[in-house]
Design an enzyme around this catalytic site. Sequence first.
Site, PDB file in Angstrom:
ATOM      1  N   THR A 104    -115.454   4.723 -42.218  1.00  0.00           N
ATOM      2  CA  THR A 104    -116.980   4.865 -42.688  1.00  0.00           C
ATOM      3  C   THR A 104    -117.432   4.959 -44.073  1.00  0.00           C
ATOM      4  O   THR A 104    -116.218   4.819 -44.726  1.00  0.00           O
ATOM      5  CB  THR A 104    -117.490   5.891 -41.749  1.00  0.00           C
ATOM      6  OG1 THR A 104    -119.015   5.766 -41.816  1.00  0.00           O
ATOM      7  CG2 THR A 104    -117.072   7.347 -42.392  1.00  0.00           C
TER       8      THR A 104
ATOM      9  N   LYS B  73    -116.181   1.257 -46.554  1.00  0.00           N
ATOM     10  CA  LYS B  73    -115.536  -0.273 -45.643  1.00  0.00           C
ATOM     11  C   LYS B  73    -115.388  -1.547 -46.398  1.00  0.00           C
ATOM     12  O   LYS B  73    -114.789  -2.381 -46.043  1.00  0.00           O
ATOM     13  CB  LYS B  73    -116.962  -0.299 -44.874  1.00  0.00           C
ATOM     14  CG  LYS B  73    -117.212   0.673 -43.842  1.00  0.00           C
ATOM     15  CD  LYS B  73    -118.417   0.220 -43.025  1.00  0.00           C
ATOM     16  CE  LYS B  73    -118.379   1.372 -41.759  1.00  0.00           C
ATOM     17  NZ  LYS B  73    -119.245   0.856 -40.673  1.00  0.00           N
TER      18      LYS B  73
ATOM     19  N   ASP C 291    -118.310  -3.341 -36.024  1.00  0.00           N
ATOM     20  CA  ASP C 291    -119.683  -3.321 -36.094  1.00  0.00           C
ATOM     21  C   ASP C 291    -120.729  -4.396 -35.658  1.00  0.00           C
ATOM     22  O   ASP C 291    -121.668  -4.037 -35.120  1.00  0.00           O
ATOM     23  CB  ASP C 291    -120.134  -2.886 -37.708  1.00  0.00           C
ATOM     24  CG  ASP C 291    -119.722  -1.513 -38.161  1.00  0.00           C
ATOM     25  OD1 ASP C 291    -119.322  -0.593 -37.239  1.00  0.00           O
ATOM     26  OD2 ASP C 291    -119.561  -1.376 -39.334  1.00  0.00           O
TER      27      ASP C 291
ATOM     28  N   GLY D 251    -131.197  -0.571 -47.344  1.00  0.00           N
ATOM     29  CA  GLY D 251    -129.823  -0.019 -47.749  1.00  0.00           C
ATOM     30  C   GLY D 251    -128.980  -1.133 -47.992  1.00  0.00           C
ATOM     31  O   GLY D 251    -129.118  -2.151 -47.413  1.00  0.00           O
ATOM     32  N   ALA D 252    -128.235  -1.353 -49.051  1.00  0.00           N
ATOM     33  CA  ALA D 252    -127.296  -2.415 -49.380  1.00  0.00           C
ATOM     34  C   ALA D 252    -125.841  -2.004 -49.356  1.00  0.00           C
ATOM     35  O   ALA D 252    -125.036  -2.666 -49.944  1.00  0.00           O
ATOM     36  CB  ALA D 252    -127.591  -3.333 -50.456  1.00  0.00           C
TER      37      ALA D 252
ATOM     38  N   VAL E  63    -122.431  -0.954 -44.485  1.00  0.00           N
ATOM     39  CA  VAL E  63    -122.542  -1.447 -43.149  1.00  0.00           C
ATOM     40  C   VAL E  63    -123.653  -2.407 -43.259  1.00  0.00           C
ATOM     41  O   VAL E  63    -123.841  -3.677 -42.248  1.00  0.00           O
ATOM     42  CB  VAL E  63    -122.994  -0.435 -41.878  1.00  0.00           C
ATOM     43  CG1 VAL E  63    -124.673  -0.119 -42.240  1.00  0.00           C
ATOM     44  CG2 VAL E  63    -123.076  -0.866 -40.661  1.00  0.00           C
TER      45      VAL E  63
ATOM     46  N   ASN F 143    -132.822  -2.160 -51.733  1.00  0.00           N
ATOM     47  CA  ASN F 143    -132.020  -0.959 -51.922  1.00  0.00           C
ATOM     48  C   ASN F 143    -132.651  -0.651 -53.379  1.00  0.00           C
ATOM     49  O   ASN F 143    -133.098  -0.952 -54.153  1.00  0.00           O
ATOM     50  CB  ASN F 143    -130.892  -1.383 -52.236  1.00  0.00           C
ATOM     51  CG  ASN F 143    -129.755  -0.510 -52.047  1.00  0.00           C
ATOM     52  OD1 ASN F 143    -129.504   0.396 -51.236  1.00  0.00           O
ATOM     53  ND2 ASN F 143    -129.241   0.128 -53.322  1.00  0.00           N
ATOM     54  N   ARG F 144    -132.464   0.925 -53.346  1.00  0.00           N
ATOM     55  CA  ARG F 144    -132.903   1.554 -54.799  1.00  0.00           C
ATOM     56  C   ARG F 144    -132.139   0.905 -55.853  1.00  0.00           C
ATOM     57  O   ARG F 144    -132.645   0.735 -56.985  1.00  0.00           O
ATOM     58  CB  ARG F 144    -132.742   2.992 -54.696  1.00  0.00           C
ATOM     59  CG  ARG F 144    -133.680   3.864 -53.862  1.00  0.00           C
ATOM     60  CD  ARG F 144    -133.302   5.326 -53.986  1.00  0.00           C
ATOM     61  NE  ARG F 144    -132.001   5.473 -53.316  1.00  0.00           N
ATOM     62  CZ  ARG F 144    -131.584   6.570 -53.222  1.00  0.00           C
ATOM     63  NH1 ARG F 144    -132.153   7.771 -53.170  1.00  0.00           N
ATOM     64  NH2 ARG F 144    -130.123   6.696 -52.601  1.00  0.00           N
TER      65      ARG F 144
ATOM     66  N   LYS G   6    -127.282  -4.172 -56.239  1.00  0.00           N
ATOM     67  CA  LYS G   6    -126.617  -4.187 -54.818  1.00  0.00           C
ATOM     68  C   LYS G   6    -127.006  -5.234 -53.991  1.00  0.00           C
ATOM     69  O   LYS G   6    -126.179  -5.993 -53.221  1.00  0.00           O
ATOM     70  CB  LYS G   6    -126.436  -2.970 -54.091  1.00  0.00           C
ATOM     71  CG  LYS G   6    -125.640  -1.975 -54.718  1.00  0.00           C
ATOM     72  CD  LYS G   6    -125.687  -0.656 -54.037  1.00  0.00           C
ATOM     73  CE  LYS G   6    -124.348   0.508 -54.430  1.00  0.00           C
ATOM     74  NZ  LYS G   6    -124.473   1.626 -53.442  1.00  0.00           N
TER      75      LYS G   6
END
Length: 194
Positions: free
Chosen positions: A63, A67, A104, A130-131, A134, A154-155, A159
């Site tokens: 996790t 990954k 996944d 989110g980058a 997952v 993503n912030r 990424k």
Amino acid sequence: MNKKKYAIIGNPVAHSMSPVLHNYWFNKYEIDAEYLLLNIKSDQIQNVINQIKQKIISGINVTLPYKQKVIPFIEKKINDAEKSGSVNTIYLDEEEKIIGENTDVYGLQAAYFKEIIESKAVKKKVLIIGAGGVSPSIIVALKKSNISDITIINRTYEKCLFLKKNFPGLQILKWDDLNKSVRHFDIIINATSI
């Protein structure tokens, strides 16, 4: 015969429900095995892989944030690990090679995207928030489910650019534009650790 050991690695990993689930099934079906939490630092990945090679640990789940970081320690990537560039399962095969697999993608397709595929709905617009680890698996699962209008936010903008190199059709949304743009998406997937 010695009890088989399995584990999940990550940092942090204390929140994981994997030991509860796996140990329940081991007990229910009287499998002589146990499933552990391993909260490790990145410089300990090699040690865990060595324990798999030495058959001290039979296999691990991976996790965040590892990954992608486990990939240099893998001898062979199978199934969707190659496409996604992400590994969440590691074990030793019959030839004693360290195998990295990504379950996944299949899990996302089977659990979440099946209804979307069967709905005969018009083209869906998806936003992934989110980058991290997952996100590549989500993108692969969406593409395998014939969903191609995919945007990521993503912030850390860099990424997103890294993911776009691996997935050329991916669109990027700037973090400051999230609130005004969110209503334009049919599906929103939170791929952050929150």
